[in-house]
Write a protein that holds these residues in place. Structure first.
Motif, PDB file in Angstrom:
ATOM      1  N   ASP A  64       2.135 -20.320 -10.509  1.00  0.00           N
ATOM      2  CA  ASP A  64       2.979 -19.520 -11.416  1.00  0.00           C
ATOM      3  C   ASP A  64       3.817 -18.499 -10.652  1.00  0.00           C
ATOM      4  O   ASP A  64       4.616 -17.775 -11.263  1.00  0.00           O
ATOM      5  CB  ASP A  64       2.101 -18.784 -12.439  1.00  0.00           C
ATOM      6  N   THR A  65       3.633 -18.432  -9.347  1.00  0.00           N
ATOM      7  CA  THR A  65       4.441 -17.535  -8.526  1.00  0.00           C
ATOM      8  C   THR A  65       5.915 -17.903  -8.697  1.00  0.00           C
ATOM      9  O   THR A  65       6.319 -19.030  -8.427  1.00  0.00           O
ATOM     10  CB  THR A  65       4.044 -17.648  -7.042  1.00  0.00           C
ATOM     11  N   ALA A  66       6.690 -16.945  -9.177  1.00  0.00           N
ATOM     12  CA  ALA A  66       8.092 -17.218  -9.526  1.00  0.00           C
ATOM     13  C   ALA A  66       8.734 -15.919  -9.999  1.00  0.00           C
ATOM     14  O   ALA A  66       8.081 -14.882 -10.086  1.00  0.00           O
ATOM     15  CB  ALA A  66       8.162 -18.260 -10.647  1.00  0.00           C
ATOM     16  N   GLU A  67      10.013 -16.010 -10.330  1.00  0.00           N
ATOM     17  CA  GLU A  67      10.691 -14.883 -10.963  1.00  0.00           C
ATOM     18  C   GLU A  67      10.934 -15.244 -12.429  1.00  0.00           C
ATOM     19  O   GLU A  67      11.362 -16.351 -12.741  1.00  0.00           O
ATOM     20  CB  GLU A  67      12.006 -14.563 -10.273  1.00  0.00           C
ATOM     21  N   TYR A  68      10.654 -14.298 -13.293  1.00  0.00           N
ATOM     22  CA  TYR A  68      10.726 -14.528 -14.731  1.00  0.00           C
ATOM     23  C   TYR A  68      11.818 -13.654 -15.339  1.00  0.00           C
ATOM     24  O   TYR A  68      11.866 -12.451 -15.099  1.00  0.00           O
ATOM     25  CB  TYR A  68       9.366 -14.221 -15.384  1.00  0.00           C
ATOM     26  N   LEU A 120       6.781 -12.397  -9.990  1.00  0.00           N
ATOM     27  CA  LEU A 120       5.323 -12.527 -10.086  1.00  0.00           C
ATOM     28  C   LEU A 120       4.799 -13.199  -8.826  1.00  0.00           C
ATOM     29  O   LEU A 120       5.241 -14.294  -8.475  1.00  0.00           O
ATOM     30  CB  LEU A 120       4.926 -13.362 -11.311  1.00  0.00           C
ATOM     31  N   SER A 121       3.870 -12.541  -8.165  1.00  0.00           N
ATOM     32  CA  SER A 121       3.197 -13.127  -7.009  1.00  0.00           C
ATOM     33  C   SER A 121       1.726 -13.286  -7.362  1.00  0.00           C
ATOM     34  O   SER A 121       1.065 -12.310  -7.747  1.00  0.00           O
ATOM     35  CB  SER A 121       3.328 -12.222  -5.782  1.00  0.00           C
ATOM     36  N   VAL A 122       1.225 -14.518  -7.264  1.00  0.00           N
ATOM     37  CA  VAL A 122      -0.178 -14.790  -7.569  1.00  0.00           C
ATOM     38  C   VAL A 122      -0.899 -15.110  -6.276  1.00  0.00           C
ATOM     39  O   VAL A 122      -0.525 -16.041  -5.553  1.00  0.00           O
ATOM     40  CB  VAL A 122      -0.319 -15.962  -8.560  1.00  0.00           C
ATOM     41  N   LYS A 123      -1.937 -14.332  -5.993  1.00  0.00           N
ATOM     42  CA  LYS A 123      -2.707 -14.522  -4.761  1.00  0.00           C
ATOM     43  C   LYS A 123      -3.807 -15.535  -5.013  1.00  0.00           C
ATOM     44  O   LYS A 123      -4.525 -15.443  -6.003  1.00  0.00           O
ATOM     45  CB  LYS A 123      -3.306 -13.196  -4.311  1.00  0.00           C
ATOM     46  N   HIS A 150       8.024  -6.063  -9.911  1.00  0.00           N
ATOM     47  CA  HIS A 150       7.189  -6.972  -9.130  1.00  0.00           C
ATOM     48  C   HIS A 150       5.750  -6.807  -9.588  1.00  0.00           C
ATOM     49  O   HIS A 150       5.229  -5.690  -9.623  1.00  0.00           O
ATOM     50  CB  HIS A 150       7.318  -6.659  -7.634  1.00  0.00           C
ATOM     51  N   VAL A 151       5.134  -7.919  -9.972  1.00  0.00           N
ATOM     52  CA  VAL A 151       3.741  -7.923 -10.409  1.00  0.00           C
ATOM     53  C   VAL A 151       2.941  -8.809  -9.462  1.00  0.00           C
ATOM     54  O   VAL A 151       3.360  -9.934  -9.168  1.00  0.00           O
ATOM     55  CB  VAL A 151       3.628  -8.450 -11.856  1.00  0.00           C
TER      56      VAL A 151
END
Lengths: 115, 114
Positions: B85-89, B110-113, B10-11
């Protein structure tokens, strides 16, 4: 053009039952592959069919079987369901045998819950 | 056994931060390499792919990946991430041969705040 379609979207079964999942590939695609995606994991390969013949099988028990029809659609069957079979089942299609220089395109999946 | 490793589970990043997601695969000769993305509530979509040629591959939405053969790596990069871009890669590898199946890593969320 329509993408890969799968039915049903969701399914709830009980242990010991049997289930059939369906997949229609992108028009013109001749290869269909099935994957199982358990929560928190990447998809795992189950089967690949090309021109109605099985061309690959992953490490899954014989309770799992599949077939491909003359119109290139495919069914995945799972017998004697176990709790551990609960997962998202993904279908992917490609133009030809998905090897080098080919790309697999995925459908939305069927969410199977086994109670 | 053939395997794919994604180093980060998790990033979490702020918007405009740079992104690099690691992917390593086990040795298996010639390979085809893919990154797929799964946005919330959506199905797996192809982000980019490498078959041969220039090891720096550009994909959709500003993503790129670099194939480093000596390191068995195919890391995904984006200079400036967005909330969308919050998603799973997922990194995936095809080892060729008679079967065309993909071997996937476990994925990086990926979680983008904003």
């Amino acid at each position: 053009d329509a993408g890969v379609t799968q039915s049903p979207t969701h399914l709830i079964k009980t242990r010991g039952q049997q289930v059939t999942l369906r997949c229609s590939p992108i028009s013109g695609h001749k290869s269909v592959s099935w994957y199982q995606q358990v929560l928190g994991q990447g998809p795992q390969f189950i089967f690949q069919y090309y021109e109605k013949e099985e061309r690959g099988r992953g490490n899954f028990p014989d309770r799992f079987s599949a077939r491909q029809f003359p119109n290139y659609s495919s069914e995945l069957n799972v017998n004697a369901l176990l709790l551990g079979d609960s997962a998202l089942y993904l279908c992917a299609s490609s133009l030809k045998l998905a090897g080098f220089t080919d790309t697999q395109y995925f459908g939305p999946g069927t969410r199977l819950t086994v109670l | 056994a053939q395997s794919v490793s994604q180093h980060n589970h998790h990033v979490i990043l702020s918007e405009a931060a740079s992104l690099e997601l690691g992917c390593n695969y086990s040795y298996g000769g010639t390979v085809n390499l893919f990154w797929y993305v799964q946005y919330p509530g959506q199905h797996l979509q192809l982000l980019l792919k490498y078959f041969s040629g220039d090891p720096l591959v550009k994909g959709i939405k500003g993503f790129e990946a670099e194939f480093i053969k000596s390191k068995f790596s195919f890391n995904l990069r984006k200079p400036s991430v967005q909330w969308s871009d919050t998603a799973e890669y997922f990194c995936a590898v095809n080892y060729g041969g008679s079967q065309g199946n993909l071997i996937f890593g476990k994925g990086t969320k990926l979680s983008v705040k904003p």
